[in-house]
Design a protein around this motif. Structure first.
Motif, PDB file in Angstrom:
ATOM      1  N   CYS A  15       0.756  -1.268   0.091  1.00  0.00           N
ATOM      2  CA  CYS A  15       0.082  -0.085  -0.006  1.00  0.00           C
ATOM      3  C   CYS A  15       0.930   1.214   0.053  1.00  0.00           C
ATOM      4  O   CYS A  15       1.902   1.353   0.507  1.00  0.00           O
ATOM      5  CB  CYS A  15      -0.699  -0.044   1.207  1.00  0.00           C
ATOM      6  SG  CYS A  15      -2.065   1.251   1.299  1.00  0.00           S
ATOM      7  N   CYS A  21      -4.877   5.426   4.206  1.00  0.00           N
ATOM      8  CA  CYS A  21      -5.730   4.421   3.599  1.00  0.00           C
ATOM      9  C   CYS A  21      -6.471   3.906   4.516  1.00  0.00           C
ATOM     10  O   CYS A  21      -7.853   3.747   4.586  1.00  0.00           O
ATOM     11  CB  CYS A  21      -4.957   3.378   2.847  1.00  0.00           C
ATOM     12  SG  CYS A  21      -4.528   3.853   1.228  1.00  0.00           S
ATOM     13  N   CYS A  47      -5.715  -2.652  -4.007  1.00  0.00           N
ATOM     14  CA  CYS A  47      -4.759  -2.635  -2.972  1.00  0.00           C
ATOM     15  C   CYS A  47      -5.023  -3.850  -2.220  1.00  0.00           C
ATOM     16  O   CYS A  47      -6.070  -3.812  -1.481  1.00  0.00           O
ATOM     17  CB  CYS A  47      -4.722  -1.358  -2.311  1.00  0.00           C
ATOM     18  SG  CYS A  47      -3.185  -1.482  -0.971  1.00  0.00           S
ATOM     19  N   CYS A  50      -4.956  -2.915   1.735  1.00  0.00           N
ATOM     20  CA  CYS A  50      -6.417  -2.159   1.931  1.00  0.00           C
ATOM     21  C   CYS A  50      -7.532  -3.345   1.715  1.00  0.00           C
ATOM     22  O   CYS A  50      -8.427  -3.116   2.814  1.00  0.00           O
ATOM     23  CB  CYS A  50      -6.675  -1.202   0.843  1.00  0.00           C
ATOM     24  SG  CYS A  50      -5.686   0.323   1.379  1.00  0.00           S
TER      25      CYS A  50
HETATM   26 ZN   LIG Z   1      -3.854   0.857   0.186  1.00  0.00          ZN
END
Ligand SMILES: [Zn+2]
Lengths: 89, 199
Positions: A15, A21, A47, A50
């Motif tokens: 990430c 995030c 991602c 994430c």
């Molecule tokens: Zn991310």
């Protein structure tokens, strides 16, 4: 829901800014973001960290909400309070 | 939520507000009080004091507004002013734990790599409760307000008298600390973790 396998190869594995995030994802989960749907879709598709963080946070919220043991309220408490209010009226 | 007394309710109006808007929150109030004090009697006293204060200051409550947030704020203030001192189990704040934790840049990344959603889903209510209860009181409080009671950031800011930005960052820290505890349980219980599967 088994979403971990699907399309995971198309996500980047690192990430760019986990701190930013993850806080954003948490705000979305808390219902504090407008137009969160688009942002979320994009993040989760692109991602891997994430994606995993989102599902972990979601799972934690679920168990907190549904499984966290609730304390039984003593039956006499409400009456006690009403009595005390009567006394000061 | 200003303390200025703007109204003068009649006795009947007071009763209506108290029974209709205040008392329905007694379960949530007691659970919050119990998670702050970890003691049945202290929790009862705290809830009772809160309701007595609410009644005494009922003229500063605007009928039909957010009674639950108003009550929670009174309860939290009572706890800080009175119970925190005499609480049988004083709030344990492990500053060192908190500091070392946040000096690491990798902390967010680690959080996801070795605790899986599946492990969390397999945990028991007691494990979740214990993990939550083991957090320092300020961190515990934001998670209770947000996840157990469903308050918005804005409501939490009012209840806790802190800016919304602080609510957000404190929640984020609290959640990282909670994940730490849950990770401990996951390892202890032999739940699946990512490590072995990464090969
Ligand atoms: Zn991310």
């Amino acid at each position: 829901m088994d979403m971990n396998e699907e399309t995971s190869q198309s996500r980047k594995l690192k990430c760019d800014d986990t701190s930013k995030c993850f806080q954003l994802l948490e705000s979305i989960l808390d219902g504090e973001m407008d137009n969160s749907k688009e942002v979320l879709k994009e993040k989760l598709a692109k991602c891997q960290p994430c994606f995993e963080h989102f599902h972990l946070e979601q799972a934690i919220r679920d168990v907190l909400k549904t499984r966290c043991t609730k304390q039984e309220v003593p039956t006499e408490l409400a009456d006690c309070i009403r009595q005390k209010i009567q006394d000061i009226k | 939520m200003s303390e200025v007394q703007r109204r003068k309710y009649s006795q009947e109006e007071k009763n209506t507000i108290f029974d209709g808007e205040f008392m329905p929150h007694i379960d949530s109030m007691y659970n919050f009080a119990y998670r702050l004090t970890f003691d049945e009697d202290d929790a009862k006293d705290l809830v009772q004091d809160t309701y007595l204060k609410a009644y005494r200051f009922i003229n500063s409550f605007e009928q039909g507004t957010n009674a639950k947030a108003w009550l929670f704020r009174i309860l939290k203030n009572s706890f800080i002013n009175e119970y925190r001192k005499k609480s049988k189990q004083p709030a344990k704040v492990d500053y060192q734990e908190v500091e070392t934790y946040y000096n690491s840049d990798d902390v967010d990344y680690q959080s996801t790599t070795d605790l899986r959603a599946e492990s969390v889903k397999g945990m028991l209510g007691d494990e979740i409760s214990n993990a939550l209860n083991s957090l320092a009181v300020d961190f515990r409080t934001v998670i209770i307000l947000c996840d157990l009671e469903g308050f918005t950031y804005e409501e939490m800011a009012k209840i806790l008298d802190i800016p919304i930005g602080t609510v957000r960052s404190r929640l984020h820290r609290a959640r990282n600390l909670l994940k730490d505890k849950l990770r401990g349980y996951a390892h202890h219980m032999g739940y699946d973790t990512d490590e072995e599967e990464e090969i």
